[in-house]
Write a protein that holds these residues in place. Structure first.
Motif, PDB file in Angstrom:
ATOM      1  N   PRO A  50      -4.096  10.695  -4.770  1.00  0.00           N
ATOM      2  CA  PRO A  50      -3.167   9.957  -3.901  1.00  0.00           C
ATOM      3  C   PRO A  50      -3.860   9.269  -2.729  1.00  0.00           C
ATOM      4  N   LEU A  51      -4.805   9.970  -2.078  1.00  0.00           N
ATOM      5  CA  LEU A  51      -5.492   9.354  -0.945  1.00  0.00           C
ATOM      6  C   LEU A  51      -6.370   8.183  -1.385  1.00  0.00           C
ATOM      7  N   ALA A  52      -6.909   8.255  -2.590  1.00  0.00           N
ATOM      8  CA  ALA A  52      -7.698   7.132  -3.100  1.00  0.00           C
ATOM      9  C   ALA A  52      -6.817   5.907  -3.273  1.00  0.00           C
ATOM     10  N   VAL A  53      -5.588   6.117  -3.748  1.00  0.00           N
ATOM     11  CA  VAL A  53      -4.652   5.006  -3.912  1.00  0.00           C
ATOM     12  C   VAL A  53      -4.279   4.423  -2.553  1.00  0.00           C
ATOM     13  N   ILE A  54      -3.999   5.301  -1.601  1.00  0.00           N
ATOM     14  CA  ILE A  54      -3.602   4.841  -0.259  1.00  0.00           C
ATOM     15  C   ILE A  54      -4.717   4.023   0.383  1.00  0.00           C
ATOM     16  N   TRP A  55      -5.949   4.557   0.362  1.00  0.00           N
ATOM     17  CA  TRP A  55      -7.075   3.840   0.965  1.00  0.00           C
ATOM     18  C   TRP A  55      -7.393   2.556   0.197  1.00  0.00           C
ATOM     19  N   GLY A  56      -7.253   2.592  -1.127  1.00  0.00           N
ATOM     20  CA  GLY A  56      -7.516   1.397  -1.917  1.00  0.00           C
ATOM     21  C   GLY A  56      -6.532   0.282  -1.626  1.00  0.00           C
ATOM     22  N   LEU A  57      -5.238   0.631  -1.517  1.00  0.00           N
ATOM     23  CA  LEU A  57      -4.236  -0.372  -1.163  1.00  0.00           C
ATOM     24  C   LEU A  57      -4.455  -0.887   0.260  1.00  0.00           C
ATOM     25  N   ALA A  58      -4.849   0.026   1.158  1.00  0.00           N
ATOM     26  CA  ALA A  58      -5.159  -0.401   2.524  1.00  0.00           C
ATOM     27  C   ALA A  58      -6.330  -1.376   2.527  1.00  0.00           C
ATOM     28  N   SER A  59      -7.292  -1.155   1.630  1.00  0.00           N
ATOM     29  CA  SER A  59      -8.424  -2.071   1.520  1.00  0.00           C
ATOM     30  C   SER A  59      -7.975  -3.459   1.078  1.00  0.00           C
TER      31      SER A  59
END
Length: 315
Positions: free
Chosen positions: A177-186
């Motif tokens: 989940p955190l990878a998705v959040i940081w990736g979308l933030a990127s």
């Protein structure tokens, strides 16, 4: 009279040719910057995996050193008064701070955080949703649907990037989940730093804007991550990789991308940034001897086709 008519008819053609040259220049600048990003990303991955370098440390060093070098170069070429011009006005000073912290630092920190919580493939796929965000924002702001060419390039760029980094094995990705959040933030950070600095670029140029943005973001990142830590004990080859990431993968790559925004639209520059995974894939194939399957090769052709369509289309 006929001579005057001939000259008049040649003027629009000359202007059209000049616009094509400027457009091609912008496309090439954006693509070259993306290629350098891709190569430096591979170098950074080696530093993380083989030498235990912390991503935050590398981000802080690459931004601070690159920003300081670029600002110094601009100061030597144009003079102290010119290089300090952004800080003499409150509006432009605030704009530079916002660009450095949210734009440049935001892109690098969110991307490496996505890699830290997930993997490089997931982070790259999510980051390259930025063209979709840019095209959607531009359509909403202009109250006009994107063109067919933009839709075609958008699909090709996204599909090509996904095929390149996964080789078609999408189900093998482990997405936390955190990878998705940081990736979308990127992806949103790329959108922001592609669209926000247009006025700064027009007023101060790519070198000054990129240099100060890098330096601001690097200083803040250094205060957050490097303070109180000793320099890592690295072999000479590792320091060479650090130097490459700083000089070519950061200073030159970001400058080229920012310079391209003076000639082409942010949506087009963001689409051409998909050359990053293409460069990384080619480097992995040629240098690291990583196998590239037919699906990944097909993804590379999709990215190249995107570049071809954009270079031949009219603005």
């Amino acid at each position: 009279m006929s001579e005057l008519t001939t000259q008049t008819s040649l003027q629009p053609e000359a202007a059209s040719n000049a616009n094509r040259v400027r457009r091609l220049k912008g496309l090439l600048l954006a693509l070259l910057g993306a290629v350098l990003w891709g190569v430096s990303g591979t170098a950074a991955q080696v530093l993380f995996q083989r030498f235990g370098i912390a991503p935050g440390w590398l981000v802080a060093v690459r931004m601070t050193v690159s920003g300081l070098l670029l600002v110094t170069i601009v100061g030597v070429r144009t003079g102290r008064l010119s290089v300090l011009a952004p800080w003499r006005n409150l509006r432009t000073a605030v704009g530079m701070l916002v660009f450095g912290l949210i734009g440049l630092l935001g892109v690098q920190y969110t991307y490496f955080s996505a890699i830290g919580y997930g993997n490089a493939a997931t982070a790259t796929i999510l980051q390259y949703l930025s063209p979709l965000v840019i095209v959607a924002y531009s359509a909403i702001r202009s109250r006009r649907l994107p063109s067919r060419t933009q839709f075609m390039c958008l699909i090709l760029a996204l599909v090509g990037s996904a095929l390149l980094v996964t080789d078609g094995h999408v189900m093998r990705l482990s997405i936390a989940p955190l990878a998705v959040i940081w990736g979308l933030a990127s992806a949103f950070a790329v959108t922001f730093y592609s669209m926000y600095p247009r006025r700064l670029l027009a007023q101060f140029g790519a070198a000054t804007t990129t240099g100060w943005g890098m330096l601001v973001g690097g200083i803040i990142m250094s205060m957050m991550t490097v303070r109180g830590r000793t320099m890592p004990n690295l072999p000479l080859g590792a320091w060479g990789l650090v130097a490459f990431v700083v000089l070519f993968g950061t200073l030159l790559a970001f400058y080229l991308y920012m310079a391209s925004l003076q000639y082409i639209e942010p949506a087009e520059a963001s689409l051409l940034a998909c050359g990053e995974p293409l460069a990384a894939a080619i480097l992995a194939l040629a240098v690291l001897h990583v196998r590239m399957g037919p699906i990944a090769i097909c993804g590379g052709f999709c990215v190249l086709l995107t570049v071809t369509i954009l270079s031949r289309s009219r603005k």
